[in-house]
Design an enzyme around this catalytic site. Structure first.
Site, PDB file in Angstrom:
ATOM      1  N   ASP A  67       0.831  -1.197   0.000  1.00 30.52           N
ATOM      2  CA  ASP A  67       0.000   0.000   0.000  1.00 30.52           C
ATOM      3  C   ASP A  67       0.870   1.253   0.000  1.00 30.52           C
ATOM      4  O   ASP A  67       1.427   1.632   1.015  1.00 30.52           O
ATOM      5  CB  ASP A  67      -0.904  -0.010   1.228  1.00 30.52           C
ATOM      6  N   LEU A  96       5.011   1.480  -9.170  1.00 26.32           N
ATOM      7  CA  LEU A  96       4.650   0.338 -10.002  1.00 26.32           C
ATOM      8  C   LEU A  96       4.850  -0.961  -9.240  1.00 26.32           C
ATOM      9  O   LEU A  96       5.637  -1.024  -8.294  1.00 26.32           O
ATOM     10  CB  LEU A  96       5.520   0.302 -11.260  1.00 26.32           C
TER      11      LEU A  96
END
Length: 138
Positions: free
Chosen positions: A56, A98
């Site tokens: 996260d 990413l």
């Protein structure tokens, strides 16, 4: 010893070990990839690049940069800011973070083509809110 193919065109050999990269390589040879680095151009075949992964990004903002600094490592990021533009989208969402497989696709494509636009096109999905300038109007 594992041999793997992570994209159709980037085949490599990989060794696994319980040892830390800090024990295996000199500090000056290690570059920690983090989206929070200011260094956006970095590919040097003599360096060892560390790809980290977090689940996260909003909770762990700058965690990888802090970890690299604590370990006295050089840092780098993919040059998304230098080669891509923010695409208009309904959620106003833009992220340079990413997944590891996307970073790997970018690095493999760059290694093969020596072209950042081609590499970023291969690994940065439009869902990240960034596109190459030639596709911004599409």
């Amino acid at each position: 010893r594992l041999t793997g193919c992570f994209t159709l065109s980037c085949v490599f050999e990989m060794d696994t070990t319980p040892e830390s990269y800090l024990d295996l390589f000199p500090l000056e040879a290690i570059v920690y990839l983090t989206p929070d680095s200011e260094n956006g151009k970095y590919i040097d075949p003599s360096k060892v690049y560390v790809l980290g992964g977090l689940v996260d990004e909003s909770i762990h903002k700058q965690l990888t940069l802090r970890r690299a600094r604590e370990q006295h490592l050089q840092t780098a990021r993919l040059p998304i800011r230098e080669y891509m533009v923010r695409a208009p989208n309904s959620r106003n969402y833009h992220s340079e973070t990413l997944a590891i497989n996307q970073v790997f696709d970018v690095l493999c494509t760059f290694y093969e083509t020596r072209s950042w636009p081609a590499a970023l096109r291969a690994g940065v999905s439009s869902g990240k809110g960034y596109v190459l300038p030639d596709t911004a109007d599409q």
